[in-house]
Design an enzyme around this catalytic site. Structure first.
Site, PDB file in Angstrom:
ATOM      1  CD  GLU A 165      -2.624   1.292  -0.019  1.00 14.35           C
ATOM      2  OE1 GLU A 165      -3.312   0.356  -0.458  1.00 14.35           O
ATOM      3  OE2 GLU A 165      -2.498   2.371  -0.635  1.00 14.35           O
ATOM      4  CE  LYS A 224       5.035   0.865   1.603  1.00 12.81           C
ATOM      5  NZ  LYS A 224       4.213   2.048   1.388  1.00 12.81           N
ATOM      6  CB  CYS A 280       6.105   3.544   7.045  1.00 15.61           C
ATOM      7  SG  CYS A 280       4.669   2.600   7.586  1.00 15.61           S
TER       8      CYS A 280
END
Ligand code: NAD
Ligand code: UGA
Length: 471
Positions: A165, A224, A280
């Site tokens: 995502e 990612k 993150c």
């Protein structure tokens, strides 16, 4: 031919799982979507919230897409039932940095992913497509496959996809509704491709086909980590430049603008700041560092590690500038900290630079009054104390107060520090003249986010210090 999915479940009702599933349900009327979480408290908040404020997370536009709750979007704590009924399962659980053991401080803690995977293996009585949505180190899908195959019921088949995502908090709904791309990684065989096509069909309900790209699983997982590393690298680069600007008289906003006009560079993600935060960037870069080291690539590891080191340097450099400007001592002074979230339009404080700044100021025995429009008071206390150490909370409460608005925070303060770029802190929104009157003089303002018109504030009497600019 691929299977048409009719029932989806998502394990993990967090910042990613809930907005993502809500948008899928909102855009796919013929699909039943169930979000399951081990936290019953979280689930009941998702079910019972009657307005934006009661939701477990603040995200602009989220309440609107939750209109399909009870119709084709469901929240439950009954994880087994949700798994059992679904054709496709998103695993969207947390993957924090490991605190103990091998790789502590760098590697991702895959405990939650593994336990979710084991649950799926144990419960499933029909074939499932299992989608890795959490951010994980490269090759995690392989481990998930092994766990599923070793523990699944006979005759039950699992296909594993990687579908990272890319949403950012504060703009999650906008990002989900019109993503730059949707990335699906699958095994390069018929089953894998068919599973990828099933998932692609869901996204195609609202995402143009050319933005749905497919790769092999490892590329998808690695992309990612690399995307986050590249984004964070730009911030660390411009923050490194901000230090040069402060020492030379160049202006970091002007430099970023001049460089960003080059279409090869582009203007985004070049805003100097007190340092990047969020759950993150740091975690994923450290993950990449760990991966590089495990692959015996120490030079590569050191290269990416520097992005995180520069971020730490930026926070301590900014603290130093505050102390020096305030005549080399903060003892007994009062600082108003404007903003505690790691960026605007979110109530999330994970790894927020504001936490580091508040702790630094407290170390200097300075009173700190914090105001943030969205962060919950209880969260601030959690962030400023050590888990399980009661005395650390008492100590924090000796120095820190939480204000109900910017005026209360700045009353009798020696300085304002802007830590989060909330629109409400701009000089076009907030009455800084009124704030100035109630402050100790000289009244300082440290703009850690470059959101203020310094000339305007200087005219009011403020001493203004801005990241990446000399006085
Ligand atoms: P979060 O902590 O907000 O949510 C994770 C949820 O998973 C929690 O509610 C937890 O209770 C639940 N959970 C844990 N184990 C479970 C299990 N076995 N079964 C069911 N639920 C379980 O985390 P998040 O911010 O949503 O992040 C999730 C993942 O997505 C992470 O890997 C993160 O790196 C990645 N990611 C996050 C963002 C972001 O902006 N936050 C963006 C992209 C990717
Ligand atoms: C980031 C990425 O932008 C998402 O694409 C990704 O999906 C997500 O991480 C993730 O994997 O969790 P997020 O952390 O939510 O999203 O927010 P960002 O907008 O990227 O901001 C991160 C931090 O960098 C914030 O503290 C922000 O203030 C700071 N930042 C951002 C800057 O200091 N300067 C900039 O120019 C941009």
């Amino acid at each position: 031919a691929h299977k048409k999915i009719t029932k989806v479940c998502c394990l993990g009702a967090g910042y990613v799982g809930s907005p993502t599933s809500a948008v899928i349900a909102h855009k796919s009327g013929d699909l039943q979507v169930t979000i399951a979480d081990i936290s019953t408290e979280r689930i009941s908040r998702w079910i019972n919230a009657t307005n934006e404020k009661e939701l477990p997370i603040y995200e602009p536009g989220l309440f609107d897409v939750l209109e399909c709750r009870g119709r084709n979007l469901h929240f439950t704590a009954d994880i087994d039932k949700a798994i059992e009924e679904a054709d496709l399962i998103f695993v969207s659980v947390n993957t924090p940095t490991k605190k103990k053991g091998m790789g502590a401080g760098f590697a991702a803690d895959l405990g939650y992913v593994e336990s979710a995977t084991r649950r799926i293996a144990k419960v499933a009585t029909s074939d499932k497509i299992v989608v890795e949505k959490s951010t994980v180190p490269c090759r995690t899908a392989q481990s998930m496959r092994k766990i599923l195959e070793a523990n699944g019921k006979p005759g039950v088949h699992f296909d594993i996809l990687s579908n990272p995502e890319f949403l950012a908090e504060g703009t999650a709904i906008k990002d989900l509704l019109s993503p730059d791309r949707v990335l699906i990684g699958s095994l390069d065989n018929d089953r894998g491709k068919s599973a990828a096509a099933s998932l692609a069909e869901i996204y195609a309900n609202w995402v143009p086909r050319e933005r749905i790209i497919t790769t092999n699983v490892w590329s998808s997982e690695l992309s990612k980590l690399v995307a986050n590393a590249l984004l964070a690298q730009r911030i660390s680069s411009i923050n490194a430049v901000s230090a040069i600007c402060e020492a030379t008289g160049a202006d970091v906003d002007e430099v970023a603008y001049a460089c960003g006009l080059d279409t090869r560079i582009g203007p985004k993600f070049l805003k100097a700041s007190v340092g990047f935060g969020g759950s993150c960037f740091q975690k994923d870069i450290l993950n990449l560092v760990y991966l590089s080291e495990s692959l015996h690539l120490p030079e590569v590891a050191a290269y990416w590690k520097q992005v995180v080191d520069m971020n730490e340097y930026q926070k301590s450099r900014f603290t130093k500038r505050v102390i020096q400007s305030l005549f080399n001592t903060l003892t007994g002074k009062k600082i108003a900290l404007f903003g505690f979230a790691f960026k605007k339009d979110t109530g999330d404080t994970r790894e927020s630079a504001a936490i580091a700044l508040a702790k630094n100021f407290v170390q200097e025995q300075c009173q700190v009054s914090i105001y943030d429009p969205k962060v919950e008071e209880q969260q601030i206390w959690l962030d400023l104390s050590e888990p399980g150490v009661d005395s650390s909370l008492t100590e924090a409460k000796k120095y820190v107060t939480i204000a109900k608005d910017a005026f209360e925070a700045a009353k009798d303060a020696d300085a304002i520090v802007i830590a989060t770029e909330w629109d409400a802190f701009k000089d076009t929104e907030l009455d800084y003249e009124k704030i100035y009157e109630q402050m100790n003089k000289p009244a300082f303002i440290f703009d850690g986010r470059l959101i203020l018109d310094s000339k305007k504030l200087e005219k009011m009497g403020f001493k203004v210090e801005v990241i990446g600019k000399t006085r």
